[in-house]
Design an enzyme around this catalytic site. Structure first.
Site, PDB file in Angstrom:
ATOM      1  N   GLU A 176      -3.396 -11.578  -1.036  1.00 43.35           N
ATOM      2  CA  GLU A 176      -3.189 -10.244  -1.314  1.00 43.35           C
ATOM      3  C   GLU A 176      -4.313  -9.583  -1.857  1.00 43.35           C
ATOM      4  O   GLU A 176      -4.679  -9.414  -2.969  1.00 43.35           O
ATOM      5  CB  GLU A 176      -1.898 -10.441  -2.668  1.00 43.35           C
ATOM      6  CG  GLU A 176      -1.724  -8.920  -3.019  1.00 43.35           C
ATOM      7  CD  GLU A 176      -0.819  -8.976  -4.266  1.00 43.35           C
ATOM      8  OE1 GLU A 176      -0.379 -10.004  -4.805  1.00 43.35           O
ATOM      9  OE2 GLU A 176      -0.194  -7.873  -4.749  1.00 43.35           O
ATOM     10  N   LYS A 218      -0.372  -9.921   2.282  1.00 41.93           N
ATOM     11  CA  LYS A 218       0.099  -9.014   1.363  1.00 41.93           C
ATOM     12  C   LYS A 218      -0.583  -7.744   0.986  1.00 41.93           C
ATOM     13  O   LYS A 218      -1.479  -7.808   0.164  1.00 41.93           O
ATOM     14  CB  LYS A 218       0.733  -9.715  -0.136  1.00 41.93           C
ATOM     15  CG  LYS A 218       1.388  -8.950  -1.032  1.00 41.93           C
ATOM     16  CD  LYS A 218       2.242  -9.716  -2.034  1.00 41.93           C
ATOM     17  CE  LYS A 218       2.808  -8.852  -3.189  1.00 41.93           C
ATOM     18  NZ  LYS A 218       3.712  -9.410  -3.861  1.00 41.93           N
TER      19      LYS A 218
END
Ligand code: 13P
Length: 337
Positions: A176, A218
């Protein structure tokens, strides 16, 4: 093991399903609870999350839940493990494995993510107790002289180190790199910074020979800064986001699960839907939302367990709307169902 990683990654993003990010740190959940005048303690956190995880039929739309360490080993009032509850409905439990952010230097707000030195030891109890995936969040800010090359370099390196340790332990890494929405930057600036960040991240992942089929990305959506005064144009955002991803993310990556980053619940659904309507990407494009899945449910709860049915109904509805958006099948009229 690499086949297992790929199967888990696929299972998470297939069939229009996505992830509930319920891994707010103790500090963050305290802020969320303050917004509804509820004290945050072990009991309230467990009641609230237990209520979400017990939502009937939720596994039709949610394939995985990211948990904070406390929740992973927590039991509800009846002594049931919250993590087992997810496993029993065929929902993959995952763990936020980073240890939060630390400033790179005293005179800047730029940060790197803590916890890499101890990661290989810290991950073991989660492997032994049934975790299927992990999450590591890196933060990139846009502003005057930001992001610095050093910030992107350091965070990308840490993300790749993390992904390697996670895969070596048999868990799917959710990588992420979040380009933060807060700021007065334009859509194009967000596009440029996101592109530069993702290029660097995938460069580092490749250097470490990360199994790209056994990971999920992500990212943020490419949006104008929240203080830019620019209205959100969902179609333009969807096009720019997809363009940015196509220029940076290798086709082998199994899935992309967006964060909501401060977008309203409705905007997060609408943009995901627009992206999937364009429908020409090699990866499954799904969601891993925290606020955009929980915001309405949290308000309906207001700390009162007698609101359980209402909370679950609202949460299920939001999950269903996002699941439809994964197939480009969401429509405004469905919101009033
Ligand atoms: P938001 O969807 O609220 O941005 O949270 C997602 C997340 O997991 C941030 O790390």
């Amino acid at each position: 093991m690499s086949e297992d990683l790929q199967n888990i990654a696929k299972k998470i993003v297939n069939n229009g399903k996505g992830i509930l990010a319920a891994d707010e740190s103790t500090n963050t959940i305290k802020k969320r609870f303050e917004s509804i005048n509820v004290e945050s303690n072990e009991k309230t956190r467990s009641s609230y999350r237990d209520m979400l995880f017990s939502t009937p039929e939720i596994s039709k739309y949610i394939s995985g839940v990211i948990l904070f360490e406390e929740t992973f080993f927590q039991k509800n009032e009846d002594g049931e493990s919250l993590k087992d509850k997810l496993q029993n409905i065929d929902c993959c439990p995952g763990i936020k494995i980073d240890q939060g952010l630390e400033e790179i230097s005293k005179d800047s707000i730029e940060t790197f993510t803590n916890g890499i030195e101890t990661l290989n030891d810290r991950i073991k109890p989660f492997v032994e107790n049934g975790a299927k995936f992990t999450k590591w969040r890196a933060v990139i800010n846009i502003g005057e002289n930001m992001p610095s090359a050093d910030c992107i370099k350091k965070n990308s390196y840490l993300l790749s180190e993390y992904a390697l340790i996670s895969q070596n332990n048999g868990l799917v890494p959710i990588v992420e790199p979040e380009v933060i929405m807060e700021g007065s930057h334009s859509l194009d600036e967000c596009y440029e910074v996101t592109k530069e960040t993702l290029n660097r991240v995938f460069n580092d992942l490749k250097k470490k020979e990360i199994n790209l089929k056994g990971m999920l990305l992500k990212p943020n959506m490419v949006v104008p800064g929240s203080k830019s005064g620019i209205d959100l144009n969902t179609k333009e955002i969807a096009e720019k986001t997809l363009k940015c991803l196509k220029e940076t993310v290798p086709n082998e990556v199994t899935g992309i699960v967006f964060l909501s980053g401060g977008l309203s619940s409705l905007n997060a659904t609408m943009i995901l839907n627009e992206i999937n309507k364009l429908n020409d990407a090699p990866w499954n494009l799904s969601f891993s939302y925290g606020r955009a899945l929980q915001e309405d449910a949290l308000k309906a709860w207001a700390g009162k367990n007698e609101n359980k049915n209402k909370v679950q109904e609202i949460f299920l509805h939001r999950a269903k709307m996002n699941s439809l958006a994964c197939n480009g099948k969401w429509e405004t009229s469905l919101e009033n169902e």
